[in-house]
Scaffold this motif. Structure first.
Motif, PDB file in Angstrom:
ATOM      1  N   GLU A 126     -34.684 -36.836 -16.255  1.00 19.37           N
ATOM      2  CA  GLU A 126     -34.551 -37.490 -14.947  1.00 19.37           C
ATOM      3  C   GLU A 126     -33.522 -38.619 -14.991  1.00 19.37           C
ATOM      4  N   LEU A 127     -33.591 -39.430 -16.049  1.00 28.12           N
ATOM      5  CA  LEU A 127     -32.660 -40.556 -16.174  1.00 28.12           C
ATOM      6  C   LEU A 127     -31.228 -40.068 -16.350  1.00 28.12           C
ATOM      7  N   ARG A 128     -31.026 -39.094 -17.220  1.00 26.27           N
ATOM      8  CA  ARG A 128     -29.669 -38.621 -17.486  1.00 26.27           C
ATOM      9  C   ARG A 128     -29.080 -37.899 -16.282  1.00 26.27           C
ATOM     10  N   LYS A 129     -29.910 -37.216 -15.517  1.00 20.67           N
ATOM     11  CA  LYS A 129     -29.418 -36.573 -14.299  1.00 20.67           C
ATOM     12  C   LYS A 129     -28.951 -37.627 -13.295  1.00 20.67           C
ATOM     13  N   ALA A 130     -29.766 -38.669 -13.118  1.00 25.13           N
ATOM     14  CA  ALA A 130     -29.407 -39.728 -12.166  1.00 25.13           C
ATOM     15  C   ALA A 130     -28.135 -40.456 -12.597  1.00 25.13           C
ATOM     16  N   ILE A 131     -28.011 -40.715 -13.895  1.00 29.13           N
ATOM     17  CA  ILE A 131     -26.832 -41.415 -14.402  1.00 29.13           C
ATOM     18  C   ILE A 131     -25.583 -40.552 -14.244  1.00 29.13           C
ATOM     19  N   PHE A 132     -25.718 -39.260 -14.525  1.00 30.74           N
ATOM     20  CA  PHE A 132     -24.587 -38.347 -14.389  1.00 30.74           C
ATOM     21  C   PHE A 132     -24.126 -38.267 -12.933  1.00 30.74           C
ATOM     22  N   GLU A 133     -25.074 -38.120 -12.018  1.00 25.32           N
ATOM     23  CA  GLU A 133     -24.720 -38.014 -10.601  1.00 25.32           C
ATOM     24  C   GLU A 133     -24.090 -39.303 -10.075  1.00 25.32           C
ATOM     25  N   GLU A 134     -24.455 -40.417 -10.685  1.00 24.30           N
ATOM     26  CA  GLU A 134     -23.927 -41.709 -10.247  1.00 24.30           C
ATOM     27  C   GLU A 134     -22.563 -42.011 -10.843  1.00 24.30           C
ATOM     28  N   SER A 135     -22.361 -41.685 -12.125  1.00 24.11           N
ATOM     29  CA  SER A 135     -21.137 -42.124 -12.812  1.00 24.11           C
ATOM     30  C   SER A 135     -20.095 -41.026 -12.997  1.00 24.11           C
ATOM     31  N   LYS A 136     -20.549 -39.781 -13.221  1.00 22.66           N
ATOM     32  CA  LYS A 136     -19.650 -38.642 -13.427  1.00 22.66           C
ATOM     33  C   LYS A 136     -18.670 -38.864 -14.590  1.00 22.66           C
ATOM     34  N   THR A 137     -19.067 -39.636 -15.593  1.00 20.06           N
ATOM     35  CA  THR A 137     -18.205 -39.828 -16.760  1.00 20.06           C
ATOM     36  C   THR A 137     -18.422 -38.699 -17.758  1.00 20.06           C
ATOM     37  N   TYR A 138     -17.493 -38.581 -18.704  1.00 22.40           N
ATOM     38  CA  TYR A 138     -17.618 -37.520 -19.716  1.00 22.40           C
ATOM     39  C   TYR A 138     -18.862 -37.747 -20.571  1.00 22.40           C
ATOM     40  N   ASP A 139     -19.114 -39.006 -20.938  1.00 16.79           N
ATOM     41  CA  ASP A 139     -20.289 -39.307 -21.771  1.00 16.79           C
ATOM     42  C   ASP A 139     -21.573 -38.960 -21.028  1.00 16.79           C
ATOM     43  N   SER A 140     -21.633 -39.300 -19.741  1.00 16.23           N
ATOM     44  CA  SER A 140     -22.847 -38.993 -18.978  1.00 16.23           C
ATOM     45  C   SER A 140     -23.019 -37.484 -18.815  1.00 16.23           C
ATOM     46  N   TYR A 141     -21.891 -36.763 -18.697  1.00 10.64           N
ATOM     47  CA  TYR A 141     -21.961 -35.301 -18.636  1.00 10.64           C
ATOM     48  C   TYR A 141     -22.539 -34.736 -19.922  1.00 10.64           C
ATOM     49  N   ARG A 142     -22.010 -35.195 -21.078  1.00  7.53           N
ATOM     50  CA  ARG A 142     -22.470 -34.659 -22.361  1.00  7.53           C
ATOM     51  C   ARG A 142     -23.960 -34.942 -22.562  1.00  7.53           C
ATOM     52  N   GLU A 143     -24.386 -36.146 -22.204  1.00 12.96           N
ATOM     53  CA  GLU A 143     -25.797 -36.500 -22.380  1.00 12.96           C
ATOM     54  C   GLU A 143     -26.691 -35.690 -21.439  1.00 12.96           C
ATOM     55  N   TYR A 144     -26.217 -35.452 -20.223  1.00  6.77           N
ATOM     56  CA  TYR A 144     -27.006 -34.648 -19.288  1.00  6.77           C
ATOM     57  C   TYR A 144     -27.053 -33.191 -19.746  1.00  6.77           C
ATOM     58  N   GLU A 145     -25.949 -32.685 -20.251  1.00  8.50           N
ATOM     59  CA  GLU A 145     -25.914 -31.303 -20.753  1.00  8.50           C
ATOM     60  C   GLU A 145     -26.899 -31.139 -21.909  1.00  8.50           C
ATOM     61  N   ILE A 146     -26.973 -32.140 -22.793  1.00  9.58           N
ATOM     62  CA  ILE A 146     -27.931 -32.099 -23.905  1.00  9.58           C
ATOM     63  C   ILE A 146     -29.361 -32.112 -23.370  1.00  9.58           C
ATOM     64  N   ALA A 147     -29.593 -32.945 -22.341  1.00 10.84           N
ATOM     65  CA  ALA A 147     -30.929 -33.003 -21.731  1.00 10.84           C
ATOM     66  C   ALA A 147     -31.341 -31.653 -21.162  1.00 10.84           C
ATOM     67  N   LEU A 148     -30.416 -30.985 -20.474  1.00 12.80           N
ATOM     68  CA  LEU A 148     -30.710 -29.661 -19.904  1.00 12.80           C
ATOM     69  C   LEU A 148     -30.986 -28.644 -21.010  1.00 12.80           C
ATOM     70  N   ALA A 149     -30.206 -28.708 -22.090  1.00 14.12           N
ATOM     71  CA  ALA A 149     -30.402 -27.776 -23.204  1.00 14.12           C
ATOM     72  C   ALA A 149     -31.780 -27.972 -23.833  1.00 14.12           C
ATOM     73  N   ILE A 150     -32.190 -29.241 -23.978  1.00  9.47           N
ATOM     74  CA  ILE A 150     -33.516 -29.520 -24.541  1.00  9.47           C
ATOM     75  C   ILE A 150     -34.608 -29.005 -23.618  1.00  9.47           C
ATOM     76  N   MET A 151     -34.481 -29.260 -22.318  1.00 14.04           N
ATOM     77  CA  MET A 151     -35.494 -28.817 -21.375  1.00 14.04           C
ATOM     78  C   MET A 151     -35.595 -27.296 -21.341  1.00 14.04           C
ATOM     79  N   ALA A 152     -34.448 -26.621 -21.420  1.00  9.32           N
ATOM     80  CA  ALA A 152     -34.459 -25.154 -21.440  1.00  9.32           C
ATOM     81  C   ALA A 152     -35.150 -24.644 -22.701  1.00  9.32           C
ATOM     82  N   GLN A 153     -34.913 -25.319 -23.811  1.00 19.34           N
ATOM     83  CA  GLN A 153     -35.473 -24.880 -25.093  1.00 19.34           C
ATOM     84  C   GLN A 153     -36.992 -25.018 -25.135  1.00 19.34           C
ATOM     85  N   ILE A 154     -37.525 -26.079 -24.538  1.00 18.13           N
ATOM     86  CA  ILE A 154     -38.963 -26.321 -24.659  1.00 18.13           C
ATOM     87  C   ILE A 154     -39.767 -25.738 -23.501  1.00 18.13           C
ATOM     88  N   SER A 155     -39.089 -25.246 -22.464  1.00 19.03           N
ATOM     89  CA  SER A 155     -39.808 -24.693 -21.305  1.00 19.03           C
ATOM     90  C   SER A 155     -40.470 -23.372 -21.673  1.00 19.03           C
TER      91      SER A 155
END
Length: 256
Positions: free
Chosen positions: A182-211
């Motif tokens: 939730e935090l990384r999605k909000a930060i990515f949507e707010e900042s759209k920086t490369y670092d925020s993208y990479r962190e959000y992509e990692i968050a999505l990968a983790i969520m997909a893996q554990i779902s």
């Protein structure tokens, strides 16, 4: 009074000289000699803090301990790293209490996080959770005060660390990872920086893996695919990014 000031100044100069000699010996991989110089430097620094009680002197001492802790980790000496980081923590706590500044509290939160990670690596999950929880409480206070993206990113990272520890204990990590997501999605949507993208992509990968739910997992992967596709278009020469995108496509196809 002047004599005391001269004595402290002399100790500072001796500290700096022993620290310099320790660094030189460490560069030559003469660990025994470097340890001797560092021990002298720390004894002097502790004496300076005892004499002045100044937050600035405590910060210098804490930073020095942290530098040696990082160096110990580099050589995979985790017991030594824990020793130095624990020494640093005591001074970070004192400075935060003494000054109450955001900077001092950020440094204290980072000290808790370092020890939390050390404990996790040492297979001490309860110790790790204790330190990481202390870190999280402090980070949330700071973020509430500042609203800074950097402080919110730090919180998301701590939730990820807590999720990793919970997973190692075979306990439910979903709550921690959802907070991270939730935090990384909000930060990515707010900042759209490369670092925020990479962190959000990692968050999505983790969520997909554990779902455990295939539809939910597919949803995370599709979202990961979409933001990765946009970045591949933006950075067409990034071969690693293209390979990661191909991997996500394969995962989506395997669910269909």
């Amino acid at each position: 009074m002047q004599a005391e000031g001269n004595m402290v100044q002399k100790m500072r100069e001796e500290f700096e000289e022993n620290w310099r000699l320790g660094n030189a010996a460490e560069a030559e991989r003469d660990h025994r000699q470097s340890r001797s110089y560092y021990d002298k430097a720390f004894a002097l620094a502790e004496a300076i803090v005892a004499e002045t009680g100044a937050a600035e002197d405590r910060c210098i001492l804490a930073t020095s301990y942290e530098m040696l802790g990082s160096g110990a980790l580099k050589w995979n000496k985790r017991a030594s790293a824990k020793y130095y980081y624990t020494k640093s923590l005591a001074h970070r706590e004192a400075v935060a209490k003494q000054t109450g500044t955001v900077e001092a509290r950020r440094a204290l939160a980072a000290a808790y996080k370092r020890l939390g990670r050390i404990a996790a690596d040492a297979k001490d999950p309860s110790g790790s959770i204790r330190y990481l929880t202390q870190c999280l409480e402090l980070e949330e206070e700071i973020a509430e005060q500042t609203g800074a993206i950097a402080d919110r990113r730090a919180i998301a990272e701590t939730y990820e660390n807590l999720g990793d520890v919970a997973e190692s204990m075979r306990e439910s990590q979903m709550g921690y990872y959802r907070k991270m997501h939730e935090l990384r999605k909000a930060i990515f949507e707010e900042s759209k920086t490369y670092d925020s993208y990479r962190e959000y992509e990692i968050a999505l990968a983790i969520m997909a893996q554990i779902s455990s739910n295939s539809a939910e997992r597919r949803g995370y992967l599709l979202e990961e695919y979409e933001i990765m596709r946009q970045h591949v278009e933006r950075y067409p020469d990034d071969i690693l990014l293209q390979n990661l995108l191909n991997g996500v496509i394969q995962q989506i196809q395997s669910i269909q």
